[in-house]
Design a protein around this motif. Structure first.
Motif, PDB file in Angstrom:
ATOM      1  N   PRO A 258      -9.965 -32.097  61.046  1.00  0.00           N
ATOM      2  CA  PRO A 258     -10.583 -30.917  61.647  1.00  0.00           C
ATOM      3  C   PRO A 258     -10.715 -29.740  60.685  1.00  0.00           C
ATOM      4  CG  PRO A 258      -8.334 -31.159  62.412  1.00  0.00           C
ATOM      5  CD  PRO A 258      -8.634 -32.368  61.604  1.00  0.00           C
ATOM      6  N   ALA A 259      -9.790 -29.600  59.732  1.00  0.00           N
ATOM      7  CA  ALA A 259      -9.767 -28.430  58.854  1.00  0.00           C
ATOM      8  C   ALA A 259      -9.193 -28.844  57.509  1.00  0.00           C
ATOM      9  CB  ALA A 259      -8.930 -27.320  59.484  1.00  0.00           C
ATOM     10  N   PRO A 260      -9.306 -27.980  56.493  1.00  0.00           N
ATOM     11  CA  PRO A 260      -8.722 -28.291  55.180  1.00  0.00           C
ATOM     12  C   PRO A 260      -7.200 -28.376  55.244  1.00  0.00           C
ATOM     13  CG  PRO A 260     -10.339 -26.523  55.019  1.00  0.00           C
ATOM     14  CD  PRO A 260     -10.094 -26.735  56.468  1.00  0.00           C
ATOM     15  N   GLU A 261      -6.620 -28.974  54.218  1.00  0.00           N
ATOM     16  CA  GLU A 261      -5.175 -29.037  54.002  1.00  0.00           C
ATOM     17  C   GLU A 261      -4.450 -29.808  55.097  1.00  0.00           C
ATOM     18  OE1 GLU A 261      -3.399 -25.281  53.191  1.00  0.00           O
ATOM     19  OE2 GLU A 261      -4.877 -24.727  51.698  1.00  0.00           O
ATOM     20  N   VAL A 262      -5.049 -30.884  55.567  1.00  0.00           N
ATOM     21  CA  VAL A 262      -4.354 -31.754  56.510  1.00  0.00           C
ATOM     22  C   VAL A 262      -3.894 -33.046  55.853  1.00  0.00           C
ATOM     23  CG1 VAL A 262      -5.524 -30.812  58.526  1.00  0.00           C
ATOM     24  CG2 VAL A 262      -6.520 -32.767  57.311  1.00  0.00           C
ATOM     25  N   GLY A 263      -4.336 -33.326  54.614  1.00  0.00           N
ATOM     26  CA  GLY A 263      -3.880 -34.500  53.886  1.00  0.00           C
ATOM     27  C   GLY A 263      -4.822 -35.681  53.955  1.00  0.00           C
ATOM     28  N   LYS A 264      -6.146 -35.451  54.100  1.00  0.00           N
ATOM     29  CA  LYS A 264      -7.119 -36.553  54.158  1.00  0.00           C
ATOM     30  C   LYS A 264      -7.153 -37.344  52.856  1.00  0.00           C
ATOM     31  CE  LYS A 264     -10.521 -33.794  55.141  1.00  0.00           C
ATOM     32  NZ  LYS A 264     -10.898 -34.142  53.801  1.00  0.00           N
ATOM     33  N   SER A 265      -7.196 -36.630  51.754  1.00  0.00           N
ATOM     34  CA  SER A 265      -7.305 -37.306  50.459  1.00  0.00           C
ATOM     35  C   SER A 265      -6.049 -38.122  50.161  1.00  0.00           C
ATOM     36  CB  SER A 265      -7.547 -36.288  49.349  1.00  0.00           C
ATOM     37  OG  SER A 265      -8.758 -35.593  49.569  1.00  0.00           O
ATOM     38  N   PHE A 266      -4.903 -37.601  50.517  1.00  0.00           N
ATOM     39  CA  PHE A 266      -3.649 -38.325  50.344  1.00  0.00           C
ATOM     40  C   PHE A 266      -3.670 -39.623  51.158  1.00  0.00           C
ATOM     41  CE2 PHE A 266       0.567 -39.199  52.129  1.00  0.00           C
ATOM     42  CZ  PHE A 266       1.278 -39.459  50.976  1.00  0.00           C
ATOM     43  N   ILE A 267      -4.092 -39.521  52.413  1.00  0.00           N
ATOM     44  CA  ILE A 267      -4.165 -40.704  53.278  1.00  0.00           C
ATOM     45  C   ILE A 267      -5.193 -41.696  52.737  1.00  0.00           C
ATOM     46  CG2 ILE A 267      -4.722 -41.503  55.608  1.00  0.00           C
ATOM     47  CD1 ILE A 267      -2.078 -40.045  55.458  1.00  0.00           C
ATOM     48  N   SER A 268      -6.364 -41.182  52.331  1.00  0.00           N
ATOM     49  CA  SER A 268      -7.445 -42.060  51.859  1.00  0.00           C
ATOM     50  C   SER A 268      -7.024 -42.831  50.615  1.00  0.00           C
ATOM     51  CB  SER A 268      -8.698 -41.227  51.570  1.00  0.00           C
ATOM     52  OG  SER A 268      -9.135 -40.564  52.729  1.00  0.00           O
ATOM     53  N   ALA A 269      -6.490 -42.134  49.612  1.00  0.00           N
ATOM     54  CA  ALA A 269      -6.130 -42.769  48.347  1.00  0.00           C
ATOM     55  C   ALA A 269      -5.030 -43.807  48.541  1.00  0.00           C
ATOM     56  CB  ALA A 269      -5.696 -41.710  47.339  1.00  0.00           C
ATOM     57  N   ASN A 270      -3.999 -43.454  49.291  1.00  0.00           N
ATOM     58  CA  ASN A 270      -2.880 -44.369  49.469  1.00  0.00           C
ATOM     59  C   ASN A 270      -3.216 -45.517  50.418  1.00  0.00           C
ATOM     60  OD1 ASN A 270      -0.251 -43.256  48.071  1.00  0.00           O
ATOM     61  ND2 ASN A 270      -1.344 -41.470  48.866  1.00  0.00           N
ATOM     62  N   LEU A 271      -4.047 -45.243  51.445  1.00  0.00           N
ATOM     63  CA  LEU A 271      -4.448 -46.317  52.343  1.00  0.00           C
ATOM     64  C   LEU A 271      -5.314 -47.340  51.608  1.00  0.00           C
ATOM     65  CD1 LEU A 271      -4.296 -47.384  55.228  1.00  0.00           C
ATOM     66  CD2 LEU A 271      -6.336 -46.023  55.764  1.00  0.00           C
ATOM     67  N   ALA A 272      -6.229 -46.863  50.754  1.00  0.00           N
ATOM     68  CA  ALA A 272      -7.060 -47.765  49.956  1.00  0.00           C
ATOM     69  C   ALA A 272      -6.196 -48.601  49.016  1.00  0.00           C
ATOM     70  CB  ALA A 272      -8.080 -46.952  49.169  1.00  0.00           C
ATOM     71  N   THR A 273      -5.194 -47.995  48.432  1.00  0.00           N
ATOM     72  CA  THR A 273      -4.294 -48.722  47.532  1.00  0.00           C
ATOM     73  C   THR A 273      -3.526 -49.797  48.289  1.00  0.00           C
ATOM     74  OG1 THR A 273      -4.060 -46.714  46.178  1.00  0.00           O
ATOM     75  CG2 THR A 273      -2.412 -48.439  45.883  1.00  0.00           C
ATOM     76  N   ILE A 274      -3.065 -49.469  49.499  1.00  0.00           N
ATOM     77  CA  ILE A 274      -2.316 -50.439  50.302  1.00  0.00           C
ATOM     78  C   ILE A 274      -3.188 -51.652  50.650  1.00  0.00           C
ATOM     79  CG2 ILE A 274      -1.237 -50.778  52.564  1.00  0.00           C
ATOM     80  CD1 ILE A 274      -0.203 -47.876  52.324  1.00  0.00           C
ATOM     81  N   PHE A 275      -4.455 -51.373  51.035  1.00  0.00           N
ATOM     82  CA  PHE A 275      -5.362 -52.489  51.325  1.00  0.00           C
ATOM     83  C   PHE A 275      -5.599 -53.334  50.073  1.00  0.00           C
ATOM     84  CE2 PHE A 275      -6.924 -50.129  55.170  1.00  0.00           C
ATOM     85  CZ  PHE A 275      -6.634 -51.130  56.073  1.00  0.00           C
ATOM     86  N   ALA A 276      -5.778 -52.678  48.920  1.00  0.00           N
ATOM     87  CA  ALA A 276      -6.021 -53.408  47.675  1.00  0.00           C
ATOM     88  C   ALA A 276      -4.814 -54.249  47.283  1.00  0.00           C
ATOM     89  CB  ALA A 276      -6.366 -52.431  46.561  1.00  0.00           C
ATOM     90  N   GLN A 277      -3.594 -53.731  47.568  1.00  0.00           N
ATOM     91  CA  GLN A 277      -2.382 -54.480  47.234  1.00  0.00           C
ATOM     92  C   GLN A 277      -2.207 -55.717  48.119  1.00  0.00           C
ATOM     93  OE1 GLN A 277       0.567 -51.412  47.605  1.00  0.00           O
ATOM     94  NE2 GLN A 277       0.354 -50.721  45.461  1.00  0.00           N
ATOM     95  N   SER A 278      -2.934 -55.764  49.232  1.00  0.00           N
ATOM     96  CA  SER A 278      -2.880 -56.948  50.114  1.00  0.00           C
ATOM     97  C   SER A 278      -4.039 -57.906  49.834  1.00  0.00           C
ATOM     98  CB  SER A 278      -2.903 -56.504  51.580  1.00  0.00           C
ATOM     99  OG  SER A 278      -4.099 -55.796  51.868  1.00  0.00           O
ATOM    100  N   ASN A 279      -4.547 -57.845  48.553  1.00  0.00           N
ATOM    101  CA  ASN A 279      -5.596 -58.767  48.071  1.00  0.00           C
ATOM    102  C   ASN A 279      -6.922 -58.593  48.816  1.00  0.00           C
ATOM    103  OD1 ASN A 279      -3.888 -59.973  46.130  1.00  0.00           O
ATOM    104  ND2 ASN A 279      -2.998 -61.303  47.720  1.00  0.00           N
ATOM    105  N   LYS A 280      -7.239 -57.371  49.159  1.00  0.00           N
ATOM    106  CA  LYS A 280      -8.532 -57.047  49.728  1.00  0.00           C
ATOM    107  C   LYS A 280      -9.325 -56.257  48.696  1.00  0.00           C
ATOM    108  CE  LYS A 280      -7.647 -58.674  53.916  1.00  0.00           C
ATOM    109  NZ  LYS A 280      -8.407 -59.789  54.517  1.00  0.00           N
ATOM    110  N   ARG A 281     -10.627 -56.590  48.602  1.00  0.00           N
ATOM    111  CA  ARG A 281     -11.489 -55.815  47.697  1.00  0.00           C
ATOM    112  C   ARG A 281     -11.880 -54.534  48.431  1.00  0.00           C
ATOM    113  NH1 ARG A 281     -16.138 -57.276  45.872  1.00  0.00           N
ATOM    114  NH2 ARG A 281     -15.766 -56.349  43.831  1.00  0.00           N
TER     115      ARG A 281
END
Length: 730
Positions: A543-566
């Protein structure tokens, strides 16, 4: 809003409140340190105050008449303590005024350079000594002694500036009018007469100052009031007759001298008051004895001459009786006269005792006249003999009696001790009574802690955002996919992250972190959501800045990649996105260059260090970001990339700030909204969901980020600092 949410609003979680205070320990510690600094500064600029005390006993003297009348009832009848009158005397101008004049306490001296800031920076060796010969002031190597300072009554209780800047000369300046009212020379007496009265000033200085001072010559009432502010007198106990005196000040020796002077003056006046009756009687006897002695000598001379002229004459028994009666009457009359003189020192002429004495004297005079008439009826020779013999006899006995009384009164006066006894004299104190350094320091710690806790509670109260995932589910009827706690690992890196241009990915650096474990738990939920979705694109909004979207996005993408997903991570916030910092690369070439045909997909897609994870940066800022994201080219790009990857994660701009996030949500199969614990308002989430619904998109779930719940064992300050550093541009 249902009943559950109302119950939650009215409930105070004491455990959560306690851990929120622990999380803000730095604020509390800072307040305590500041409070200690203020206390130390106060102790630095505040001089020590000492107190000395003394004790006086007042002996009660009960009259025999009162004791006889009251008898056993004297213990029942309410009586006033004899100390009450003496307490008032100890506070009177008669006693204190004498001490003030003796020690020159009515002259106040203030160093114009001795301010709080000056005492804070320097510690001068200063001495202010009130002595009988004047007031002595010394600082460092300079000094002066004011031996005489008599000024007109008009200038009493007024501040005068003593200017010593001129060599061998001083000036007195009226501060109100800023006019020089007196000029004199040092080390000599100076006198002057003006329209207000006579000035007489004598200032002695062997090592003169080169500065100014403020002098105040107080009137007697003002000086007594000033002394009473530091002087106290009270009876110890009830009806004990024991009086306690106390005096406090900054100079130990000075307060001891002042209190002992008060004791001496008070004791002296008490003895003087008790010997007043004897002094009145002695004064009367000093006047009567020489006259009586002269009368005795004259009567003896006359009687001897009469006997030589007429030889010895026998006195009849009747004549001898009359002679004795006349002698006794005359002796009684003289004694009554003496008693009348003694009572006149205590009572007026209208007092009953004085009236009784006068009546007795009148009776004696009447009887004496009757005897004189009887003597006149005797033969001439016999009558003259009796008269002369009577004069000699009366004067001799009276002189002897008065002389004895005179000697007794002299002895009594010399041995008079009064009805007060000094039990304890003032002793020089050792420890100051204030400021109480230890207590002040302890209180400063408590005050600082209280203020720190109050600030922490106010800050916690101001953070009225979402504090419970059930609140979201009850209010918005949306599932909460995950509650992401703060990361304790990141605190040691906070200052480094603020200075560097790159940000480490927590899922790579610390795979066992509690925040990463929480994100791993939503993989299954997202898989189920993607099974029914139109594509494999996941849009993460807020909804607004400084809620942690980029933190969630970067780490969630890494978690998916670590589970052998492209996985392909796209920074779709082409206004202020900074996902490129997680991969230590520049913003270009990026999404904007790809949409404007300035670069190809191969040139734009970046192979990260994380296996199976590719990244597209936001690109160069554009003036029309919304139009670019709403273009058919962006839709085609997503369809093309969707076929090449298992998951595409889009980090979008804040929904309530710009429309970019709503535009992107139309292309996504799963829309996740990130809310921040204690910061994001439930109303903001409600408006965000309404924006999605108006655009025909659906919010699949909420991720509550930055949780500081005590049940998880998290510290309040850790991930907040990381998220603020990592997502301050969201």
């Amino acid at each position: 809003m249902n009943q559950n949410s109302k119950a939650n609003d009215d409930t105070i979680d004491l455990k959560e409140l306690f851990f929120s205070l622990i999380a803000q320990w730095k604020v509390i510690a800072l307040c305590i340190i500041l409070s200690l600094i203020c206390a130390l500064l106060y102790l630095r600029v505040t001089p020590n105050t000492y107190s000395t005390d003394a004790m006086v006993q007042v002996e009660e003297s009960k009259g025999a008449g009162a004791a006889a009348l009251l008898g056993d009832l004297s213990s029942v009848v309410e009586q006033k303590s004899p100390a009450q009158a003496e307490i008032e005397i100890l506070k009177s101008r008669m006693v204190l005024g004498t001490v003030i004049q003796d020690l020159n306490l009515n002259l106040k001296i203030q160093d114009d350079e001795d301010g709080k800031l000056h005492r804070l920076l320097t510690k001068d060796d200063m001495l202010l000594d009130y002595r009988k010969d004047g007031v002595f002031y010394q600082k460092n190597q300079s000094n002066f002694l004011i031996k005489q300072f008599n000024i007109p009554a008009f200038y009493q209780n007024k501040e005068l500036t003593l200017d010593l800047t001129t060599p061998n000369q001083f000036k007195l300046i009226d501060i109100e009018n800023e006019q020089v009212v007196f000029t004199g020379k040092l080390n000599q007496a100076n006198q002057n007469i003006d329209r207000y009265g006579t000035w007489s000033v004598y200032i002695e200085s062997k090592a003169p100052f080169k500065q100014t001072f403020t002098l105040v010559k107080q009137s007697l009432p003002a000086a007594v009031d000033s002394l009473n502010t530091d002087y106290s007198v009270a009876e110890k106990g009830k009806l004990t007759g024991v009086i306690g005196l106390a005096y406090q000040g900054q100079d130990k020796q000075h307060i001891t001298e002042v209190l002992n002077s008060i004791l001496q003056v008070y004791h002296a006046q008490n003895i003087e008051r008790k010997t007043l009756e004897s002094k009145q009687t002695l004064k009367f006897l000093d006047k009567q004895l020489p006259e009586l002695k002269k009368q005795l000598e004259e009567s003896e001379i006359k009687f001897n001459k009469f006997r030589e002229q007429f030889n010895t004459i026998d006195v009849t028994q009747e004549s001898e009786l009359m002679l004795k009666q006349n002698v006794e009457l005359e002796k009684t009359r003289i004694e009554l006269k003496q008693k009348q003189a003694e009572l006149s020192a205590k009572y007026t002429s209208s007092h009953p005792l004085m009236a009784e004495i006068n009546a007795q004297l009148a009776t004696i005079d009447k009887k004496a006249n009757e005897l004189n008439q009887a003597l006149k009826r005797l033969p001439e020779t016999q009558r003259l003999y009796l008269q002369l013999y009577r004069d000699v006899k009366v004067n001799s006995e009276l002189y002897t009696s008065l002389l004895n009384n005179y000697q007794q009164l002299k002895i009594a006066e010399a041995g008079e001790i009064g009805n007060v006894r000094i039990i304890d004299t003032a002793a020089e104190p050792i420890e100051p009574i204030k400021p109480r350094k230890l207590i002040i320091l302890i209180l400063s710690i408590f005050v600082g802690g209280f203020v720190g806790i109050l600030i922490a509670l106010l800050r916690n109260l101001m953070h009225t955002g979402i504090k419970d995932s059930t609140q979201i589910e009850n209010e918005l009827d949306l599932p909460v996919y995950a509650t992401v706690p703060r990361s304790p690992i990141q605190e040691s890196r906070i200052q480094i992250l603020k200075k560097k241009k790159s940000i480490p990915i927590l899922a790579v650096k610390n795979t066992d972190d509690i925040a990463i474990e929480s994100l791993r738990s939503i993989r299954t939920t997202i898989h189920f959501s993607l099974a029914n979705a139109k594509n494999n694109i996941i849009a993460i909004s807020g909804p607004a800045p400084e809620v942690g979207k980029s933190f969630i996005s970067a780490n969630l993408a890494t978690i998916f990649a670590q589970s052998n997903k492209r996985v392909l991570l796209i920074d779709a916030d082409i206004r202020r996105g900074y996902l490129h910092k997680y991969f230590n690369r520049e913003t270009t070439p990026g999404l904007t260059e790809l949409l404007s045909n300035q670069s190809s997909v191969e040139q734009t897609v970046f192979k990260t260090e994380v296996a199976n994870l590719d990244f597209i940066a936001r690109g160069k800022n554009q003036s029309n970001p919304s139009e670019m994201l709403a273009s058919a080219q962006f839709k085609q790009l997503l369809e093309q990339l969707s076929a090449q990857y298992d998951h595409i994660i889009l980090d979008t701009p804040p929904v309530l700030a710009v429309t970019d996030g709503i535009i992107i949500s139309q292309y996504a199969g799963v829309n996740l909204v990130v809310a921040r614990y204690a910061k994001t308002q439930i109303k903001e989430l409600e408006l965000t969901v309404n924006r999605f619904e108006q655009a025909g998109a659906k919010v699949n779930g909420i991720i509550l980020n930055d949780i500081n719940r005590a049940s998880g064992g998290y510290s309040y300050g850790y991930n907040y600092a990381y998220n603020y550093t990592a997502h301050k541009d969201d």
